[in-house]
Write an enzyme that holds these catalytic residues in place. Structure first.
Site, PDB file in Angstrom:
ATOM      1  N   ASP A   1       8.254  14.626  30.780  1.00 43.05           N
ATOM      2  CA  ASP A   1       9.188  15.703  30.454  1.00 43.05           C
ATOM      3  C   ASP A   1       8.563  17.068  30.707  1.00 43.05           C
ATOM      4  O   ASP A   1       9.189  17.972  31.275  1.00 43.05           O
ATOM      5  CB  ASP A   1       9.628  15.605  28.980  1.00 43.05           C
ATOM      6  CG  ASP A   1      10.198  14.232  28.651  1.00 43.05           C
ATOM      7  OD1 ASP A   1      10.505  13.468  29.590  1.00 43.05           O
ATOM      8  OD2 ASP A   1      10.312  13.925  27.447  1.00 43.05           O
TER       9      ASP A   1
ATOM     10  N   TYR B   1       9.332   3.685  19.882  1.00 40.39           N
ATOM     11  CA  TYR B   1       8.604   4.184  21.059  1.00 40.39           C
ATOM     12  C   TYR B   1       7.122   3.821  20.947  1.00 40.39           C
ATOM     13  O   TYR B   1       6.527   3.289  21.876  1.00 40.39           O
ATOM     14  CB  TYR B   1       8.791   5.703  21.128  1.00 40.39           C
ATOM     15  CG  TYR B   1       8.237   6.382  22.363  1.00 40.39           C
ATOM     16  CD1 TYR B   1       8.997   6.458  23.525  1.00 40.39           C
ATOM     17  CD2 TYR B   1       6.972   6.959  22.362  1.00 40.39           C
ATOM     18  CE1 TYR B   1       8.505   7.098  24.662  1.00 40.39           C
ATOM     19  CE2 TYR B   1       6.470   7.594  23.483  1.00 40.39           C
ATOM     20  CZ  TYR B   1       7.246   7.669  24.633  1.00 40.39           C
ATOM     21  OH  TYR B   1       6.754   8.300  25.749  1.00 40.39           O
TER      22      TYR B   1
ATOM     23  N   SER C   1      15.321  16.711  26.998  1.00 35.42           N
ATOM     24  CA  SER C   1      14.036  17.412  26.936  1.00 35.42           C
ATOM     25  C   SER C   1      14.135  18.891  26.604  1.00 35.42           C
ATOM     26  O   SER C   1      13.478  19.722  27.218  1.00 35.42           O
ATOM     27  CB  SER C   1      13.251  17.223  28.245  1.00 35.42           C
ATOM     28  OG  SER C   1      12.880  15.890  28.375  1.00 35.42           O
TER      29      SER C   1
ATOM     30  N   GLY D   1      18.285  17.225  21.022  1.00 29.25           N
ATOM     31  CA  GLY D   1      18.247  15.842  20.531  1.00 29.25           C
ATOM     32  C   GLY D   1      19.018  14.868  21.394  1.00 29.25           C
ATOM     33  O   GLY D   1      19.203  13.721  21.017  1.00 29.25           O
TER      34      GLY D   1
ATOM     35  N   GLU E   1       2.703  18.892  22.049  1.00 27.24           N
ATOM     36  CA  GLU E   1       3.706  17.963  21.497  1.00 27.24           C
ATOM     37  C   GLU E   1       3.017  16.780  20.789  1.00 27.24           C
ATOM     38  O   GLU E   1       3.411  16.385  19.699  1.00 27.24           O
ATOM     39  CB  GLU E   1       4.606  17.472  22.634  1.00 27.24           C
ATOM     40  CG  GLU E   1       5.612  16.444  22.211  1.00 27.24           C
ATOM     41  CD  GLU E   1       7.053  16.915  22.243  1.00 27.24           C
ATOM     42  OE1 GLU E   1       7.349  17.887  22.974  1.00 27.24           O
ATOM     43  OE2 GLU E   1       7.871  16.323  21.534  1.00 27.24           O
TER      44      GLU E   1
ATOM     45  N   THR F   1       7.566   4.319  32.020  1.00 28.14           N
ATOM     46  CA  THR F   1       6.460   4.070  32.945  1.00 28.14           C
ATOM     47  C   THR F   1       5.403   5.169  32.840  1.00 28.14           C
ATOM     48  O   THR F   1       4.260   4.948  33.229  1.00 28.14           O
ATOM     49  CB  THR F   1       6.960   4.011  34.404  1.00 28.14           C
ATOM     50  OG1 THR F   1       7.852   5.108  34.607  1.00 28.14           O
ATOM     51  CG2 THR F   1       7.692   2.713  34.686  1.00 28.14           C
TER      52      THR F   1
HETATM   53  C1  GLA Z   1      10.627  10.220  26.386  1.00 27.71           C
HETATM   54  C2  GLA Z   1       9.169  10.653  26.519  1.00 27.71           C
HETATM   55  C3  GLA Z   1       8.698  10.530  27.961  1.00 27.71           C
HETATM   56  C4  GLA Z   1       8.984   9.126  28.507  1.00 27.71           C
HETATM   57  C5  GLA Z   1      10.413   8.726  28.221  1.00 27.71           C
HETATM   58  C6  GLA Z   1      10.696   7.289  28.594  1.00 27.71           C
HETATM   59  O1  GLA Z   1      11.438  11.087  27.107  1.00 27.71           O
HETATM   60  O2  GLA Z   1       9.030  11.999  26.104  1.00 27.71           O
HETATM   61  O3  GLA Z   1       7.315  10.836  28.045  1.00 27.71           O
HETATM   62  O4  GLA Z   1       8.069   8.196  28.002  1.00 27.71           O
HETATM   63  O5  GLA Z   1      10.765   8.890  26.861  1.00 27.71           O
HETATM   64  O6  GLA Z   1      10.622   7.129  29.973  1.00 27.71           O
END
Ligand code: GLA
Length: 383
Positions: free
Chosen positions: A158, A207, A112, A108, A146, A23
Site C-alpha cells: 500500500d 491477517y 489504503s 476503512g 504503520e 503476496t
Molecule cells: C492489506 C495490507 C497489504 C497487503 C494486503 C493483502 O492491504 O496492508 O500490505 O498484505 O492487505 O494483499
C-alpha cells in the site's frame, strides 16, 4: 486557517490492487494501481519544530512537537506522528509546518487511506525541508510507521503504490527488491471499484494468522519466504503439508504466477486473459486463503455476470471492503473523466447496486477509477 496562502500543496493517492493479494509479506509480486482519490495537504513551513494540522474531514486541528513524540490512543494524528518518528529515526532532519488536510478516499474501505495519509505527510516533510524524494525509501519508512507506531502489521504494497504509482498504469512491484515496472491498462478497459459497505473488525487477527501460516509453510519448504517456492517444488511435496497450510501455500505460490501472467496479458493488451486471472485469484482467495466474505462473493459474482465484465475479484486484505472489476469500455464516455456518469457506467452501477442491495440489504458504493501518479507536490510557491 492560517491567514496566508500555502507554500506547498502535496497529495498522495489511495490504491486498488488488480491482482497479487497476500503476496507482499511473502516477498512476492503485486500489481496495484494508485487511484484518482487522494489525501491533499496545503501547508507552509513554521519557524519552530511544531506541526499543526487541521483535518477538514475530521473538522479538528491537532498539534505535535518534533522533539516530543509520544504514542497516544487511536487518532488520525498518530499517522503523521508515526511518519515523523520513522523519518527522524532514519536520520532525516525535519522541520515544523502548518497545514490543512482533506481527502476523498473512503476510510476503512480497503483503498489504503492510511497509506495515503502516511505518504502525504512524508511528502509534506520532504517538501518543507527541500530534500530529495525517494519513493521506495519513503514507502519503507511509512510502512515502519504503520507497523511500529500505529501497530498494524501490513506488508509494503500500500505504501509503495501510494509513493510510486504511475499515471495511466498499474505497477508491478517485486516486494523483495522493490523494483517496479509500470504496466498500462489494456486499451478499452476501465477499472471499477465496488465497495460492499461491510467493514470487518477481525481483520487484524485473521491477517496475522495468515502471515503465521505462510511462515509455517516457508519453514516446511526450508526457504525464507513462499516467494522462493516454485510450483514444481510445491506440487512435489504438498501432500506432506497439513491441509490448511497446504491451502495457504497454494494460494501464494499460484497467485505469484498469476501476477506475472497478468503483466504479460496487459502488455499484450489481452483484457480477457487479465480478467480470467482476476477470476482465478478470487477463487483462490475464497477457497484456499479463505479471506473473502459472503458480501464480497455476492459482489464479485454479480460483477462477473455483467455483460462487458472481463473479470472481478475481492481486493485488499479481505473479510469486507472492496471488490475490483475490469470492465470493457464501449463508449468513449466511460474512458473519460471517472466521475462523469456515463451511460455504460450507469447501467453497470445501477444493475449491480440493485442486485447487491436485494441480496444483502446493503447499499454498495461503486467508483470507476483512473490510474493516478504516486505522491507528489502539486503546488510549490517557495522561491
Ligand atoms: C492489506 C495490507 C497489504 C497487503 C494486503 C493483502 O492491504 O496492508 O500490505 O498484505 O492487505 O494483499
Amino acid at each position: 486557517m492560517f491567514s496566508e496562502p500555502p507554500a506547498f500543496v502535496v497529495r498522495a493517492p489511495g490504491r486498488v490492487n488488480l491482482i497479487g493479494e497476500h503476496t507482499d509479506y511473502n516477498d512476492g509480486f503485486v500489481l496495484p494501481m494508485a487511484i484518482d482519490r487522494a489525501i491533499w495537504i496545503a501547508l507552509r513551513p513554521r519557524p519552530d519544530r511544531e506541526v499543526h494540522v487541521h483535518s477538514l474531514d475530521f473538522n479538528e486541528t491537532a498539534v505535535f512537537h518534533l522533539d516530543r513524540l509520544f504514542k497516544e490512543t487511536a487518532h488520525w494524528l498518530e499517522y503523521p506522528k508515526g511518519v515523523a518518528w520513522a523519518l527522524q529515526n532514519d536520520g532525516y532532519q525535519l522541520a515544523g509546518w502548518e497545514g490543512v488536510m482533506a481527502g476523498d478516499i473512503p476510510k476503512g474501505a480497503g483503498l489504503s487511506s492510511s497509506a495515503a495519509l502516511e505518504l502525504a505527510t512524508a511528502r509534506a516533510f520532504i517538501a518543507v525541508t527541500n530534500q530529495l524524494w525517494d519513493p521506495a525509501a519513503m514507502a519503507l519508512l511509512c510502512q515502519k510507521a504503520e507497523n511500529q507506531w500505529v501497530g498494524v502489521n501490513c506488508g509494503i504494497m500500500d505504501q509503495m503504490i501510494s509513493a510510486a504509482g504511475q499515471e495511466g498504469h498499474a505497477l508491478l512491484i517485486d516486494c523483495r527488491t522493490l523494483d517496479t515496472k509500470a504496466v498500462p491498462l489494456p486499451v478499452g478497459t476501465a477499472v471499477v471499484v465496488l465497495d460492499t459497505n461491510t467493514r470487518r473488525g477481525l481483520v487484524d487477527s485473521a491477517y496475522n494468522e495468515r502471515r503465521a501460516q505462510c511462515d509455517e509453510a516457508s519453514r516446511f519448504f526450508g526457504v525464507p519466504y513462499l516467494r522462493d517456492v516454485s510450483i514444481t517444488d510445491f506440487l512435489s511435496s504438498e501432500d506432506q503439508l497439513a491441509p490448511l497450510i497446504r491451502q495457504r501455500a497454494r494460494h501464494v505460490v499460484t497467485e505469484n504466477i498469476r501476477v506475472l501472467n497478468a503483466v504479460t496479458a496487459m502488455l499484450n493488451g489481452d483484457a480477457a486473459m487479465l480478467g480470467t486471472l482476476m477470476n482465478q485469484s478470487h477463487l483462490s482467495l475464497r477457497d484456499d486463503f479463505e479471506v473473502s466474505s459472503h458480501e464480497l462473493n455476492v459482489m464479485v459474482e454479480l460483477a462477473q455476470a455483467q455483460p462487458g465484465c472481463y473479470g472481478a475479484r475481492m481486493t485488499g486484505a479481505g473479510f469486507g471492503g472492496c471488490a475490483v472489476a475490469l470492465v470493457r469500455v464501449d463508449t468513449p464516455a466511460l474512458s473519460g473523466d471517472c466521475r462523469s456518469r456515463t451511460e455504460a457506467a450507469v447501467t453497470f452501477t445501477q444493475t449491480i447496486t440493485a442486485a447487491y442491495t436485494q441480496a444483502t440489504g446493503l447499499t454498495p458504493a461503486i467508483y470507476v477509477c483512473q490510474p493516478a501518479a504516486g505522491a507528489s507536490v502539486i503546488v510549490n510557491r517557495e522561491p
